[in-house]
Design an enzyme around this catalytic site. Structure first.
Site, PDB file in Angstrom:
ATOM      1  N   GLU A   1     -11.970  59.153 -17.849  1.00  0.00           N
ATOM      2  CA  GLU A   1     -13.109  59.321 -18.883  1.00  0.00           C
ATOM      3  C   GLU A   1     -14.379  59.841 -18.109  1.00  0.00           C
ATOM      4  O   GLU A   1     -14.850  60.515 -18.844  1.00  0.00           O
ATOM      5  CB  GLU A   1     -13.420  57.911 -19.410  1.00  0.00           C
ATOM      6  CG  GLU A   1     -12.294  57.229 -20.448  1.00  0.00           C
ATOM      7  CD  GLU A   1     -11.604  58.234 -21.317  1.00  0.00           C
ATOM      8  OE1 GLU A   1     -12.434  59.155 -21.735  1.00  0.00           O
ATOM      9  OE2 GLU A   1     -10.374  58.371 -21.367  1.00  0.00           O
TER      10      GLU A   1
ATOM     11  N   HIS B   1      -2.796  59.500 -30.282  1.00  0.00           N
ATOM     12  CA  HIS B   1      -2.855  61.015 -30.594  1.00  0.00           C
ATOM     13  C   HIS B   1      -2.138  61.605 -31.821  1.00  0.00           C
ATOM     14  O   HIS B   1      -2.402  62.866 -32.227  1.00  0.00           O
ATOM     15  CB  HIS B   1      -2.384  61.597 -29.109  1.00  0.00           C
ATOM     16  CG  HIS B   1      -2.990  61.198 -27.893  1.00  0.00           C
ATOM     17  ND1 HIS B   1      -2.643  59.704 -27.494  1.00  0.00           N
ATOM     18  CD2 HIS B   1      -3.972  61.528 -27.202  1.00  0.00           C
ATOM     19  CE1 HIS B   1      -3.506  59.499 -26.340  1.00  0.00           C
ATOM     20  NE2 HIS B   1      -4.365  60.626 -26.180  1.00  0.00           N
TER      21      HIS B   1
HETATM   22  O1  X8Z Z   1      -5.498  59.513 -23.787  1.00  0.00           O
HETATM   23  C1  X8Z Z   1      -5.890  59.783 -22.805  1.00  0.00           C
HETATM   24  C2  X8Z Z   1      -7.287  59.305 -22.107  1.00  0.00           C
HETATM   25  C3  X8Z Z   1      -8.170  59.717 -23.165  1.00  0.00           C
HETATM   26  S1  X8Z Z   1      -8.214  61.515 -23.445  1.00  0.00           S
HETATM   27  C4  X8Z Z   1      -7.243  57.860 -21.817  1.00  0.00           C
HETATM   28  N1  X8Z Z   1      -4.590  59.933 -21.848  1.00  0.00           N
HETATM   29  C5  X8Z Z   1      -3.321  60.071 -22.459  1.00  0.00           C
HETATM   30  C6  X8Z Z   1      -2.879  58.844 -22.741  1.00  0.00           C
HETATM   31  O2  X8Z Z   1      -3.277  57.658 -23.002  1.00  0.00           O
HETATM   32  O3  X8Z Z   1      -1.609  58.832 -23.583  1.00  0.00           O
HETATM   33  C7  X8Z Z   1      -4.658  59.944 -20.505  1.00  0.00           C
HETATM   34  C8  X8Z Z   1      -3.169  60.369 -19.992  1.00  0.00           C
HETATM   35  C9  X8Z Z   1      -2.307  60.628 -21.541  1.00  0.00           C
HETATM   36 ZN    ZN Z   2      -8.896  62.479 -21.687  1.00  0.00          ZN
END
Ligand code: X8Z
Ligand code: ZN
Length: 599
Positions: free
Chosen positions: A368, A499
């Site tokens: 972060e 996501h």
């Molecule tokens: O979502 C994230 C970050 C915030 S942009 C913590 N990541 C992905 C996830 O958690 O799925 C980092 C790595 C992959």
């Molecule tokens: Zn990130």
């Protein structure tokens, strides 16, 4: 403010003392940008502030306020006159300077989220996005129920703790199943959003929403999928060995005499199997940080960046961020997933996390702060507001993970006392743990499962009743993982991944971030620090900070491929990443001797 822009924009087509045609294209573009910029910043800021409140204190009122602010932003960004003028100017782009062309393209890219040529669609989309986030962020996970009453409410941190530490398969199964309950609540919302997202993207001439997102890289869907498939293929031989080793290791740990070909999902220490922590005997990363305060974790991550010559985080970061779990006794619900925010595209930078003293939060905090230092690096007068972004989205994701990789290396951990004197490490096992929690397990998930699923969802218009089945087909094919029990067709296990709901069609950013970051790491270690990439210490090295600032400070004002070649001397290549983990192949082949591998 929107009216101001519209009225000035309309004045251009009315008889006027000086007609637009008298101005050169560059002067017309300058005029448009001078009008656009202040309104863009003001409405973006309002929208980010409202989204922040909605994510840190979930309520109907806050969801409503977020919808209102996003609707105002959308009405501006997708304004038909903005689209018309930007398009017209791009037709004569050879008469414009490159920075202007980039800004106009970005204007159109923003407009494509909410084109006001179909205001009904754009409005419906904004409202549906806010509602879907509220459903996810406000969801109460639950480990035990009596009738309809939850008798054991839990946080996702609690569920992760069970999956990362428990050896009781029944308890693991309950935690895993509980983590998937939210999916059913989200499925219809995702299907509705898919229709709206595809609708607005098509309105702007894209084939579908996935193609629109991929366009951020100036690639077509086919080119992006080919790139991702190549990555999956390149790591597949090592991944097959890892998967084979892991399933034997885990069967033994849980006292199972049969070793399944596909790993049951609840055997792994992550809700989606995107990282496989805690598998290597003798390597307990959590124990390195478990006695620290959560505040120390964030401060140490800041110290890492500061040691390389970056500034201290602004006071407002500490005042405005929401960094730790909701304190006991508070009923407020907040988004459980880590994020970093550039609220006003200037100095208001914040992070939303729920930091606890675990290794996962230690690396996530570095991730972060990578976003935050990226924001800080390009917030300068030379970078127009519209281009205050990463060189592409994967650069933004890669910087923090690069620092996490550096912060996981032995010399640094010794220097700051997380590895005590006399606490020796076995290099091969350390590398094995790093592969299990790093790109080798992450790429089949990100470039494989997530990206193919979202391509199918948007471009393939996957029917709702096929969603869960298709998801698990991809999980089996790419990750070699199976659900513990049959999954209901009316569920949506994909929807449990944040996501899929609120960062749609762009998870390949993280896959490509891994490629970029190993390329940067290799260059930093070999060429700047003259150190071994597997034992390389950036801490206190200002020349590394200078290098990273040079990569980050142009933001999106330069082409991402040019930036990569200029700074590393090579086009995008997975070679440094593959090279990093190469010694493991032989080690794992020996460990797996006599076993039938593959899935
Ligand atoms: O979502 C994230 C970050 C915030 S942009 C913590 N990541 C992905 C996830 O958690 O799925 C980092 C790595 C992959
Ligand atoms: Zn990130």
């Amino acid at each position: 403010m929107i009216a101001a822009l519209a009225s000035v924009a309309c004045a251009g087509s009315a008889p006027a003392p000086r007609s637009a045609a008298d101005l050169s294209p560059q002067a017309q573009a300058d005029e448009l940008l001078a009008l656009y910029d202040p309104i863009y910043v003001a409405l973006y800021t309002e929208s980010a502030r409202a989204a922040w409140v909605a994510a840190t204190d979930v309520s109907e009122e806050h969801t409503g306020q977020r919808t209102g602010a996003d609707t105002a932003f959308a009405a501006f960004a997708g304004n038909a006159e903005v689209i018309r003028r930007a398009r017209a100017l791009l037709e004569v782009q050879d008469q414009l300077d490159p920075l202007t062309v980039r800004q106009l393209r970005q204007m159109l890219y923003l407009a494509a989220s909410a084109p006001q040529t179909r205001p009904d669609l754009a409005r419906a989309r904004v409202a549906a996005e806010a509602q879907q986030s509220a459903r996810l962020d406000g969801f109460q996970f639950c480990l035990a129920r009596q009738g309809d009453t939850c008798t054991q409410p839990v946080t996702t941190n609690d569920l992760d703790r069970v999956l990362q530490t428990s050896t009781d398969l029944d308890e693991r199964l309950r935690a895993w199943q509980s983590s998937k309950e939210v999916g059913a609540v989200l499925r219809d919302g995702l299907v509705e959003l898919r229709g709206l997202r595809n609708g607005v993207a098509r309105e702007m001439g894209y084939r579908d929403f996935f193609a629109f997102q991929v366009d951020n890289y100036s690639l077509t869907t086919e080119e992006m999928m080919a790139l991702l498939d190549r990555l999956v293929d390149e790591v597949r031989p090592l991944y097959a060995q890892l998967q084979c080793w892991a399933r034997h290791e885990l069967a033994q740990r849980y006292g199972q005499s049969e070793v399944p070909t596909l790993i049951p999902a609840h055997w792994l220490g992550n809700r989606w199997g995107q990282s496989w922590p805690g598998l290597v005997e003798g390597i307990d990363m959590d124990s390195l940080v478990s006695s620290r305060e959560p505040e120390w974790i964030v401060q140490q991550a800041e110290r890492f960046y500061v040691s390389m010559g970056f500034p201290n985080l602004p006071q407002s970061f500490w005042e405005q961020s929401d960094l730790y779990p909701v304190p006991e006794g508070e009923t407020r619900r907040k988004n459980a997933h880590a994020s970093a925010w550039h609220v006003d595209l200037q100095s208001d930078v914040r992070s939303l996390m729920s930091v606890e003293p675990t290794w996962e939060w230690f690396t996530t905090t570095h991730h972060e702060l990578g976003h935050i230092y990226y924001y800080i690096s390009y917030s300068r007068p030379e970078v127009p507001y519209l281009l205050r972004e990463g060189a592409n989205r994967s650069y933004h994701e890669g910087i923090g993970d690069l620092i996490s990789l550096a912060a996981s290396q032995e010399p640094y951990l010794r220097e700051i006392g997380l590895l005590a004197e006399g606490q020796e490490i076995d290099e091969m096992r350390w590398l094995l743990d790093s592969a299990l929690t790093g790109p080798i397990t992450f790429l089949p998930w990100s470039a494989g499962v997530m990206s193919h699923f979202e391509r199918d969802l948007y471009a393939g218009e996957l029917p709702p009743e096929e969603i869960n089945r298709r998801w698990w087909e991809h999980v089996a094919r790419y990750q070699g993982i199976a659900p513990p029990t049959e999954r209901p067709a009316e569920g949506c296990d994909a929807c449990t991944k944040t996501h899929i709901n609120d960062d749609p069609g762009q998870y390949y950013d993280y896959a490509l971030a891994n490629v970029v970051l190993y390329q940067l790491h290799d260059h930093i270690c070999r060429n700047i620090l003259q150190q071994d990439p597997r034992a390389c210490n950036y801490y206190g090295r200002r020349e590394v900070g200078d290098f990273l600032r040079a990569v980050m400070s142009p933001g999106a004002s330069r082409d991402w491929q040019e930036v990569l070649v200029e700074h590393t001397g090579r086009e995008l290549t997975a070679e440094p990443m593959l090279e990093y983990y190469r010694p493991l192949m032989q080690y794992l082949e020996e460990q797996n001797r006599g076993r039938t591998c593959g899935f």
